[in-house]
Scaffold this motif. Sequence first.
Motif, short mmCIF file in Angstrom:
data_model
loop_
_atom_site.label_atom_id
_atom_site.label_comp_id
_atom_site.label_asym_id
_atom_site.label_seq_id
_atom_site.Cartn_x
_atom_site.Cartn_y
_atom_site.Cartn_z
N PHE A 38 64.74 -22.70 91.87
CA PHE A 38 63.82 -23.81 92.12
C PHE A 38 62.45 -23.55 91.50
CE2 PHE A 38 66.60 -24.73 95.94
CZ PHE A 38 67.14 -25.88 95.39
N VAL A 39 62.01 -22.29 91.49
CA VAL A 39 60.73 -21.96 90.87
C VAL A 39 60.77 -22.26 89.37
CG1 VAL A 39 59.17 -20.07 90.26
CG2 VAL A 39 60.05 -20.25 92.59
N LEU A 40 61.83 -21.82 88.70
CA LEU A 40 61.92 -22.00 87.25
C LEU A 40 62.17 -23.46 86.88
CD1 LEU A 40 63.98 -18.83 86.27
CD2 LEU A 40 61.53 -19.21 86.05
N THR A 41 63.01 -24.14 87.65
CA THR A 41 63.25 -25.55 87.34
C THR A 41 62.02 -26.40 87.65
OG1 THR A 41 64.30 -25.80 89.52
CG2 THR A 41 65.75 -25.48 87.62
N ALA A 42 61.24 -25.98 88.64
CA ALA A 42 59.99 -26.69 88.92
C ALA A 42 59.04 -26.58 87.74
CB ALA A 42 59.34 -26.14 90.19
N HIS A 43 59.04 -25.42 87.10
CA HIS A 43 58.20 -25.26 85.90
C HIS A 43 58.68 -26.19 84.79
CE1 HIS A 43 55.98 -23.44 82.61
NE2 HIS A 43 57.11 -23.28 81.96
N ASN A 44 59.99 -26.22 84.56
CA ASN A 44 60.53 -27.12 83.54
C ASN A 44 60.26 -28.58 83.88
OD1 ASN A 44 61.46 -25.00 82.07
ND2 ASN A 44 63.62 -25.31 82.49
N LEU A 45 60.36 -28.90 85.17
CA LEU A 45 60.10 -30.27 85.59
C LEU A 45 58.64 -30.64 85.36
CD1 LEU A 45 61.15 -32.84 86.92
CD2 LEU A 45 60.60 -31.84 89.15
N SER A 46 57.74 -29.70 85.63
CA SER A 46 56.32 -29.97 85.40
C SER A 46 56.04 -30.20 83.92
CB SER A 46 55.47 -28.82 85.93
OG SER A 46 55.63 -27.65 85.14
N VAL A 47 56.69 -29.42 83.06
CA VAL A 47 56.54 -29.62 81.62
C VAL A 47 57.07 -30.99 81.22
CG1 VAL A 47 57.32 -28.83 79.34
CG2 VAL A 47 56.61 -27.16 81.07
N TYR A 48 58.23 -31.35 81.77
CA TYR A 48 58.84 -32.65 81.45
C TYR A 48 57.95 -33.80 81.88
CZ TYR A 48 62.19 -36.51 81.62
OH TYR A 48 62.81 -37.71 81.47
N VAL A 49 57.38 -33.70 83.09
CA VAL A 49 56.52 -34.77 83.60
C VAL A 49 55.25 -34.87 82.77
CG1 VAL A 49 55.10 -35.48 85.56
CG2 VAL A 49 57.42 -34.65 85.95
N ARG A 50 54.63 -33.73 82.48
CA ARG A 50 53.39 -33.75 81.70
C ARG A 50 53.61 -34.34 80.31
NH1 ARG A 50 52.28 -28.17 83.90
NH2 ARG A 50 50.56 -28.37 85.38
N GLU A 51 54.73 -33.98 79.69
CA GLU A 51 54.98 -34.44 78.33
C GLU A 51 55.43 -35.89 78.28
OE1 GLU A 51 57.64 -31.65 76.53
OE2 GLU A 51 56.03 -30.21 76.11
N ASN A 52 55.67 -36.50 79.43
CA ASN A 52 56.00 -37.92 79.46
C ASN A 52 54.83 -38.78 79.92
OD1 ASN A 52 59.07 -38.75 78.97
ND2 ASN A 52 59.03 -36.67 79.78
N ILE A 53 53.69 -38.14 80.14
CA ILE A 53 52.46 -38.90 80.39
C ILE A 53 51.82 -39.21 79.04
CG2 ILE A 53 50.16 -38.83 81.41
CD1 ILE A 53 51.23 -36.95 83.52
N SER A 54 51.66 -40.48 78.76
CA SER A 54 51.15 -40.87 77.44
C SER A 54 49.78 -41.54 77.58
CB SER A 54 52.12 -41.84 76.76
OG SER A 54 52.26 -43.02 77.52
N PHE A 55 49.06 -41.56 76.47
CA PHE A 55 47.84 -42.36 76.42
C PHE A 55 47.85 -43.16 75.12
CE2 PHE A 55 46.66 -38.48 74.27
CZ PHE A 55 45.80 -38.87 73.26
N SER A 56 47.08 -44.23 75.11
CA SER A 56 47.15 -45.22 74.03
C SER A 56 45.89 -45.21 73.19
CB SER A 56 47.36 -46.62 74.60
OG SER A 56 48.54 -46.67 75.38
N LEU A 57 46.10 -45.33 71.90
CA LEU A 57 45.00 -45.57 70.96
C LEU A 57 45.07 -47.03 70.55
CD1 LEU A 57 45.21 -42.45 68.59
CD2 LEU A 57 43.96 -42.69 70.73
N VAL A 58 44.15 -47.84 71.06
CA VAL A 58 44.11 -49.25 70.68
C VAL A 58 43.46 -49.35 69.31
CG1 VAL A 58 43.31 -51.54 71.31
CG2 VAL A 58 43.95 -49.91 73.10
N LEU A 59 44.18 -49.95 68.37
CA LEU A 59 43.72 -49.99 66.99
C LEU A 59 42.87 -51.23 66.72
CD1 LEU A 59 47.04 -48.87 65.26
CD2 LEU A 59 45.12 -47.44 66.00
#
Length: 294
Positions: A38-59
């Motif tokens: 659970f400790v290691l999968t929680a780390h992978n899950l945190s990476v997955y969640v962070r990398e799916n947070i996006s931000f937008s550049l309005v052109l």
Amino acid sequence: MKKKEQGHSTVSLFDMQFVTATISTTLVLLLLGMVLFFVLTAHNLSVYVRENISFSLVLDDGVTDREVLRLQRALQQEPFVKEVEYISKERALQDYVAATGTDPQEFVGYNPLGASLEIRLHSAYANSDSIAWIEERIGQDKQVKEVLYQQELIDAVNKNIGRISLILLGLAALLLLISFALISNTIRLTIYSKRFLIHTMKLVGASWSFIRRPFLRRNFWVGVMSAVIADGMLWGAAGWLVTYEPGLVQVVTSEVMALVSAAVLVAGVLITCLCALLSINKYLRMKEGALYLV
């Protein structure tokens, strides 16, 4: 010499006590492996969640396709960018209508939404400080009209991930201590039944290292067998999870399972051998009269 050899043969490697100790140790190592999993999968899950947070550049409205392509390629070369996706004005309108059920063109007579670039960051940069630095850096480009991101969401995700990680690490440390105590108790009871044999071997002149050897060898194999069984059960559970929910394959990776398996094996061998060593030394130091009092 015959008596020494007889002493070694008296400590049998595989018997009912071996089976009992293996079962007890397996259950403890299984719990330890689950927490580590659970400790290691929680780390992978945190990476997955962070990398799916996006931000937008309005052109800017006047940006050309060539300028968009240039900007997109430049962003893809940045070390903090994982993925860049271009969202045209038409697609932005479609997404807005699908999300809200209303078409702004019906009210203003034109599409008020601008084209944008959706950026997903590597997990190490998915925090407010890094994004603020990225915003300042990217915002200098004249084609970028505005940088949009959900700061509160990012802060909440990082805060909750930090809390969960601390809780899991604390639980893992606590369970490691409990595991040591439980396995130590099992091994101590096994060696307790051999305390008079240990004393007899001392009387015939056997060295302490000679007396320790069969007990350490026996408990080494207890640790190995227990770890192998526990690892097999953990791999089976992980396989079932991935089969039941294929999306977990990005969290429950082969690297995680390899680390868990190795840690369980090392913990099993170290704990059983250390507990055996401590228990044997205890009875090696005892006088004959004290053996009847324990």
